[in-house]
Motif scaffolding. Structure first.
Motif, PDB file in Angstrom:
ATOM      1  N   ASP A  73      30.157  68.132 -98.641  1.00 16.55           N
ATOM      2  CA  ASP A  73      30.048  68.136-100.221  1.00 16.55           C
ATOM      3  C   ASP A  73      30.126  66.844-100.779  1.00 16.55           C
ATOM      4  O   ASP A  73      29.348  66.662-101.730  1.00 16.55           O
ATOM      5  N   GLN A  74      30.374  65.628-100.064  1.00 15.51           N
ATOM      6  CA  GLN A  74      30.543  64.292-100.421  1.00 15.51           C
ATOM      7  C   GLN A  74      28.866  63.662-100.089  1.00 15.51           C
ATOM      8  O   GLN A  74      28.732  62.496-100.146  1.00 15.51           O
ATOM      9  N   SER A  75      28.020  64.409 -99.337  1.00 14.85           N
ATOM     10  CA  SER A  75      26.654  63.807 -98.987  1.00 14.85           C
ATOM     11  C   SER A  75      25.575  64.436 -99.278  1.00 14.85           C
ATOM     12  O   SER A  75      25.597  65.638 -99.765  1.00 14.85           O
ATOM     13  N   ASP A  76      24.407  63.544 -99.328  1.00 16.89           N
ATOM     14  CA  ASP A  76      23.041  64.492 -99.574  1.00 16.89           C
ATOM     15  C   ASP A  76      22.507  64.429 -98.231  1.00 16.89           C
ATOM     16  O   ASP A  76      22.611  63.501 -97.184  1.00 16.89           O
ATOM     17  N   PHE A  83      14.998  66.455 -87.032  1.00 21.10           N
ATOM     18  CA  PHE A  83      16.170  65.473 -87.344  1.00 21.10           C
ATOM     19  C   PHE A  83      16.566  65.403 -88.717  1.00 21.10           C
ATOM     20  O   PHE A  83      15.742  65.562 -89.839  1.00 21.10           O
ATOM     21  N   ALA A  84      17.949  65.043 -88.814  1.00 26.29           N
ATOM     22  CA  ALA A  84      18.315  65.006 -90.488  1.00 26.29           C
ATOM     23  C   ALA A  84      19.486  63.712 -90.555  1.00 26.29           C
ATOM     24  O   ALA A  84      20.046  63.456 -89.251  1.00 26.29           O
ATOM     25  N   THR A  85      19.922  63.254 -91.496  1.00 26.03           N
ATOM     26  CA  THR A  85      20.819  62.240 -91.696  1.00 26.03           C
ATOM     27  C   THR A  85      21.652  62.583 -92.892  1.00 26.03           C
ATOM     28  O   THR A  85      20.932  63.293 -93.944  1.00 26.03           O
ATOM     29  N   LEU A  86      22.746  61.945 -93.164  1.00 27.94           N
ATOM     30  CA  LEU A  86      23.614  62.120 -94.253  1.00 27.94           C
ATOM     31  C   LEU A  86      23.573  60.820 -94.904  1.00 27.94           C
ATOM     32  O   LEU A  86      23.871  59.817 -94.287  1.00 27.94           O
ATOM     33  N   VAL A  87      23.557  61.000 -96.252  1.00 32.18           N
ATOM     34  CA  VAL A  87      23.599  59.833 -96.972  1.00 32.18           C
ATOM     35  C   VAL A  87      24.848  60.107 -98.175  1.00 32.18           C
ATOM     36  O   VAL A  87      24.813  61.166 -98.459  1.00 32.18           O
ATOM     37  N   GLY A 163      23.396  49.475 -95.251  1.00 30.89           N
ATOM     38  CA  GLY A 163      23.771  51.132 -95.103  1.00 30.89           C
ATOM     39  C   GLY A 163      23.694  51.823 -96.380  1.00 30.89           C
ATOM     40  O   GLY A 163      23.798  51.191 -97.280  1.00 30.89           O
ATOM     41  N   PRO A 164      23.542  52.995 -96.519  1.00 29.78           N
ATOM     42  CA  PRO A 164      23.418  53.751 -97.805  1.00 29.78           C
ATOM     43  C   PRO A 164      24.749  53.588 -98.591  1.00 29.78           C
ATOM     44  O   PRO A 164      25.697  53.828 -98.036  1.00 29.78           O
ATOM     45  N   ILE A 165      24.393  53.510 -99.856  1.00 30.42           N
ATOM     46  CA  ILE A 165      25.789  53.361-100.641  1.00 30.42           C
ATOM     47  C   ILE A 165      25.553  54.384-102.166  1.00 30.42           C
ATOM     48  O   ILE A 165      24.177  54.268-102.509  1.00 30.42           O
ATOM     49  N   SER A 166      26.476  54.877-102.815  1.00 35.07           N
ATOM     50  CA  SER A 166      26.410  55.512-103.779  1.00 35.07           C
ATOM     51  C   SER A 166      26.344  54.484-104.947  1.00 35.07           C
ATOM     52  O   SER A 166      26.903  53.429-104.806  1.00 35.07           O
TER      53      SER A 166
END
Length: 183
Positions: A73-76, A83-87, A163-166
């Protein structure tokens, strides 16, 4: 003092000097603790327990009220191939129309770390390094960077220290000196 020589068959000798009289120290003996002594120490510790003096909190249980949301719920999700990743949500600054299908999870994909996924997909993902104040919404992204983002045909992800950040929307500053007239 005794001198010993050991040989390993290769002609190399090792000498070990044992000084038993010099190294030996007297060992102090003491009596074992009895059951009654243990019971006495335990009862004293029960009387001094600081948790018994702690007042009970009032109000709602914070562990129930502030439950964390699920990671999904907190990720895209960014995926490509198998393959996939969460950001974090709001980390993706731009999704071109031709890459919109990659912002979803498909059955059977393997989740990778951001660094592994980005390394394998640098051709269509671009990162924009933002400062902490920009991520908090306290400072805008530079105009030239915003222009570059809008013109890019790549998926743009905001990063902080790699690293990815909102990135929160810009906070509107309220001027306390301005007077709002009410009709």
């Amino acid at each position: 003092m005794k001198l010993y020589s050991f040989s390993n068959g290769l002609g190399v000798s090792f000498f070990l000097i044992l000084a038993s009289n010099v190294l030996a120290a007297p060992v102090a003996m003491q009596e074992a603790v009895t059951h009654e002594q243990l019971v006495l120490v335990r009862s004293k510790s029960d009387h001094l327990d600081p948790m018994k003096l702690l007042a009970e909190t009032q109000g709602a249980d914070p562990s129930v009220v502030n439950r964390p949301k699920s990671l999904l719920d907190q990720s895209d999700i960014i995926s490509f191939g198998n393959f996939a990743t969460l950001v974090p949500k709001r980390a993706i600054l731009q999704i071109p129309k031709n890459l919109a299908g990659r912002i979803q999870i498909k059955p059977g994909v393997t989740i990778q770390s951001w660094s592994d996924f980005f390394a394998a997909n640098r051709g269509w993902i671009t990162t924009v390094e933002v400062s902490r104040t920009q991520a908090e919404g306290n400072a805008p992204i530079a105009e030239e960077t915003a222009t570059r983002i809008s013109k890019s045909s790549n998926l743009i992800v905001a990063t902080y220290l790699g690293g990815p950040i909102s990135v929160l929307p810009i906070k509107v500053a309220v001027d306390k000196n301005s007077k709002i007239s009410k009709p």
